[in-house]
Design a protein around this motif. Sequence first.
Motif, PDB file in Angstrom:
ATOM      1  N   PRO A 261      44.981  51.974  37.647  1.00 53.54           N
ATOM      2  CA  PRO A 261      45.973  51.184  36.892  1.00 53.54           C
ATOM      3  C   PRO A 261      45.515  49.727  36.784  1.00 53.54           C
ATOM      4  O   PRO A 261      45.041  49.136  37.767  1.00 53.54           O
ATOM      5  CB  PRO A 261      47.242  51.313  37.741  1.00 53.54           C
ATOM      6  N   LEU A 262      45.643  49.172  35.604  1.00 54.94           N
ATOM      7  CA  LEU A 262      45.148  47.814  35.369  1.00 54.94           C
ATOM      8  C   LEU A 262      46.260  46.792  35.526  1.00 54.94           C
ATOM      9  O   LEU A 262      47.403  47.033  35.127  1.00 54.94           O
ATOM     10  CB  LEU A 262      44.554  47.711  33.962  1.00 54.94           C
ATOM     11  N   PRO A 263      45.942  45.632  36.091  1.00 54.70           N
ATOM     12  CA  PRO A 263      46.944  44.556  36.215  1.00 54.70           C
ATOM     13  C   PRO A 263      47.402  44.082  34.846  1.00 54.70           C
ATOM     14  O   PRO A 263      46.702  44.232  33.843  1.00 54.70           O
ATOM     15  CB  PRO A 263      46.181  43.445  36.963  1.00 54.70           C
ATOM     16  N   ALA A 264      48.576  43.481  34.809  1.00 60.54           N
ATOM     17  CA  ALA A 264      49.120  42.960  33.556  1.00 60.54           C
ATOM     18  C   ALA A 264      48.160  41.967  32.924  1.00 60.54           C
ATOM     19  O   ALA A 264      47.578  41.136  33.608  1.00 60.54           O
ATOM     20  CB  ALA A 264      50.477  42.292  33.815  1.00 60.54           C
ATOM     21  N   GLY A 265      48.003  42.060  31.626  1.00 60.34           N
ATOM     22  CA  GLY A 265      47.155  41.117  30.906  1.00 60.34           C
ATOM     23  C   GLY A 265      45.744  41.615  30.681  1.00 60.34           C
ATOM     24  O   GLY A 265      45.130  41.312  29.660  1.00 60.34           O
ATOM     25  N   VAL A 266      45.206  42.412  31.623  1.00 60.38           N
ATOM     26  CA  VAL A 266      43.816  42.864  31.512  1.00 60.38           C
ATOM     27  C   VAL A 266      43.607  43.792  30.317  1.00 60.38           C
ATOM     28  O   VAL A 266      42.639  43.624  29.568  1.00 60.38           O
ATOM     29  CB  VAL A 266      43.355  43.530  32.824  1.00 60.38           C
ATOM     30  N   LEU A 294      33.282  51.936  28.538  1.00 58.92           N
ATOM     31  CA  LEU A 294      34.364  51.396  29.354  1.00 58.92           C
ATOM     32  C   LEU A 294      34.303  52.045  30.729  1.00 58.92           C
ATOM     33  O   LEU A 294      34.290  53.278  30.838  1.00 58.92           O
ATOM     34  CB  LEU A 294      35.725  51.685  28.701  1.00 58.92           C
ATOM     35  N   SER A 295      34.258  51.216  31.778  1.00 62.19           N
ATOM     36  CA  SER A 295      34.225  51.756  33.139  1.00 62.19           C
ATOM     37  C   SER A 295      35.068  50.882  34.057  1.00 62.19           C
ATOM     38  O   SER A 295      35.272  49.693  33.798  1.00 62.19           O
ATOM     39  CB  SER A 295      32.790  51.838  33.667  1.00 62.19           C
ATOM     40  N   VAL A 300      36.104  47.011  39.500  1.00 61.04           N
ATOM     41  CA  VAL A 300      35.671  46.073  38.455  1.00 61.04           C
ATOM     42  C   VAL A 300      35.754  46.770  37.108  1.00 61.04           C
ATOM     43  O   VAL A 300      35.215  47.863  36.925  1.00 61.04           O
ATOM     44  CB  VAL A 300      34.232  45.573  38.702  1.00 61.04           C
ATOM     45  N   LEU A 301      36.450  46.142  36.176  1.00 60.88           N
ATOM     46  CA  LEU A 301      36.497  46.646  34.804  1.00 60.88           C
ATOM     47  C   LEU A 301      35.306  46.095  34.033  1.00 60.88           C
ATOM     48  O   LEU A 301      35.049  44.891  34.041  1.00 60.88           O
ATOM     49  CB  LEU A 301      37.796  46.204  34.121  1.00 60.88           C
ATOM     50  N   SER A 349      24.322  43.043  22.629  1.00 61.81           N
ATOM     51  CA  SER A 349      25.205  43.639  23.626  1.00 61.81           C
ATOM     52  C   SER A 349      26.162  42.578  24.137  1.00 61.81           C
ATOM     53  O   SER A 349      25.744  41.492  24.539  1.00 61.81           O
ATOM     54  CB  SER A 349      24.392  44.211  24.799  1.00 61.81           C
ATOM     55  N   LEU A 350      27.455  42.892  24.100  1.00 59.37           N
ATOM     56  CA  LEU A 350      28.478  42.004  24.639  1.00 59.37           C
ATOM     57  C   LEU A 350      29.188  42.741  25.777  1.00 59.37           C
ATOM     58  O   LEU A 350      29.649  43.871  25.589  1.00 59.37           O
ATOM     59  CB  LEU A 350      29.475  41.604  23.557  1.00 59.37           C
ATOM     60  N   ILE A 351      29.248  42.101  26.955  1.00 59.61           N
ATOM     61  CA  ILE A 351      29.818  42.752  28.145  1.00 59.61           C
ATOM     62  C   ILE A 351      30.940  41.885  28.712  1.00 59.61           C
ATOM     63  O   ILE A 351      30.734  40.713  29.017  1.00 59.61           O
ATOM     64  CB  ILE A 351      28.744  42.983  29.228  1.00 59.61           C
ATOM     65  N   LEU A 352      32.108  42.492  28.833  1.00 63.02           N
ATOM     66  CA  LEU A 352      33.241  41.869  29.520  1.00 63.02           C
ATOM     67  C   LEU A 352      33.318  42.438  30.929  1.00 63.02           C
ATOM     68  O   LEU A 352      33.301  43.660  31.112  1.00 63.02           O
ATOM     69  CB  LEU A 352      34.547  42.168  28.774  1.00 63.02           C
ATOM     70  N   THR A 353      33.416  41.551  31.921  1.00 58.63           N
ATOM     71  CA  THR A 353      33.540  41.971  33.319  1.00 58.63           C
ATOM     72  C   THR A 353      34.776  41.322  33.919  1.00 58.63           C
ATOM     73  O   THR A 353      34.929  40.094  33.841  1.00 58.63           O
ATOM     74  CB  THR A 353      32.296  41.558  34.138  1.00 58.63           C
ATOM     75  N   VAL A 354      35.643  42.137  34.524  1.00 56.51           N
ATOM     76  CA  VAL A 354      36.868  41.619  35.141  1.00 56.51           C
ATOM     77  C   VAL A 354      37.039  42.256  36.524  1.00 56.51           C
ATOM     78  O   VAL A 354      37.330  43.454  36.615  1.00 56.51           O
ATOM     79  CB  VAL A 354      38.120  41.915  34.291  1.00 56.51           C
ATOM     80  N   PRO A 355      36.859  41.495  37.612  1.00 53.92           N
ATOM     81  CA  PRO A 355      37.214  42.019  38.941  1.00 53.92           C
ATOM     82  C   PRO A 355      38.722  42.244  38.989  1.00 53.92           C
ATOM     83  O   PRO A 355      39.495  41.355  38.641  1.00 53.92           O
ATOM     84  CB  PRO A 355      36.775  40.903  39.901  1.00 53.92           C
ATOM     85  N   LEU A 356      39.137  43.423  39.418  1.00 49.60           N
ATOM     86  CA  LEU A 356      40.547  43.776  39.337  1.00 49.60           C
ATOM     87  C   LEU A 356      41.347  43.354  40.562  1.00 49.60           C
ATOM     88  O   LEU A 356      42.569  43.451  40.550  1.00 49.60           O
ATOM     89  CB  LEU A 356      40.693  45.294  39.132  1.00 49.60           C
ATOM     90  N   ARG A 357      40.677  42.895  41.608  1.00 39.82           N
ATOM     91  CA  ARG A 357      41.397  42.408  42.772  1.00 39.82           C
ATOM     92  C   ARG A 357      41.695  40.925  42.588  1.00 39.82           C
ATOM     93  O   ARG A 357      40.826  40.134  42.273  1.00 39.82           O
ATOM     94  CB  ARG A 357      40.583  42.606  44.053  1.00 39.82           C
TER      95      ARG A 357
END
Length: 392
Positions: A261-266, A294-295, A300-301, A349-357
């Motif tokens: 489950p992803l945090p709000a906004g992500v 998508l992983s 990490v998203l 290549s464009l990569i978005l990285t978001v740590p979910l913690r």
Amino acid sequence: MPALPQGERRLRLLHIEDSDLDHQLILAQLQRAGLSFEISRLDSLPAVEAALSQSWDAIISDYNLPGFSGLVVLDLIKQRQLIMPFILVSGEIGEDTAVAAMRNGASDYLLKNNLARLAPALLHAIESCEAQRARHESDRELIKSKQQLHELAGHLQTSVEMERAAIAREIHDDVGGSLTAIKFDLAWIARHTNDAAVQQRVQSALETVSSAIESSQRIMHNLRPAILEQGLLAAVQWLAARFERRTGIPTAVRSGEDRTPLPAGVPLVAYRTAQEALTNVSKHANATRVDVELSMDGGVLTLEVKDNGQGLAPGDLSKARSFGIRGLRERAATVGGWVDMSSGVHGTSLILTVPLRGVIHPFEDDFADEDGHGASGAGSQSEHDPSAWGQL
């Protein structure tokens, strides 16, 4: 570098010295140079440690002292991260020791039998440290300014999304309701007339209304992607399929098995990133294939959009008014993520990285309105279902 104006400033000096005679020699040399100063002499380490909490224009220190050395004092200055002129004066300092002291942060070193350049060295050291303090202050102000700009950019991104959600609601409630009512009326007219000319005009009007409903749906999706209610993967797949239909470029979506489950906004940040990346591909890449991956591995998203197009010129990303990628980076930063981009002869290549913690939550309640209802609150079924209007 010009010397400090003499007679306009009284220097506050700390002299670390155990010999009163040597202290008097220092005093005489400074007085001979015409400097205005007050000076305190200390010769014990505890007293020196206490004195470092005070403000000094400069420290003049002997090398050999009872139970400690001048280098110990220099280490204390470094530990406390003080920007303070430190001049080492000794009668028997070796060249290696002097070099080590300079590398460790000493402003200068002098021999006690040659104090002629004490005053110039002192003034130079004071000016150098003041310039260093000014640079540090400028750096702090720059960091503060960048942080404020970052916070402003995040606030603007949130405001834009909230405004988009509000406009989408108005289109749904007002425009959508009106179009649906018109469609019902036209259908009623069609059922209650046998006049061929009227039937023809009604069918023409129904086609126009249907086209307007489709346009409204498209605008709503662009303003606020209701498809996100079905999950980020479903939204990305829908976006890719729509892109492929519109451009004719084959677009594949791959995803891992993790469904954290992803945090709000992500989800919205990831969706907008994919949307912008695909828009750029259609405008600039001349690509014949696009791959979206998508992983959510290891907390990490990661979202990657890669094409096989012509790539970017070296100066494209640094153009003064090139805000697309900058906007994506600011948007990613609102949830603690970042965007990386690489380009070459084999595509971009464009990569978005978001740590979910510990993710920041910039979009409270998914754009809740002033009455506490979300943008897709109760009674807005057709906003969840893009085909609802078309079924009428």
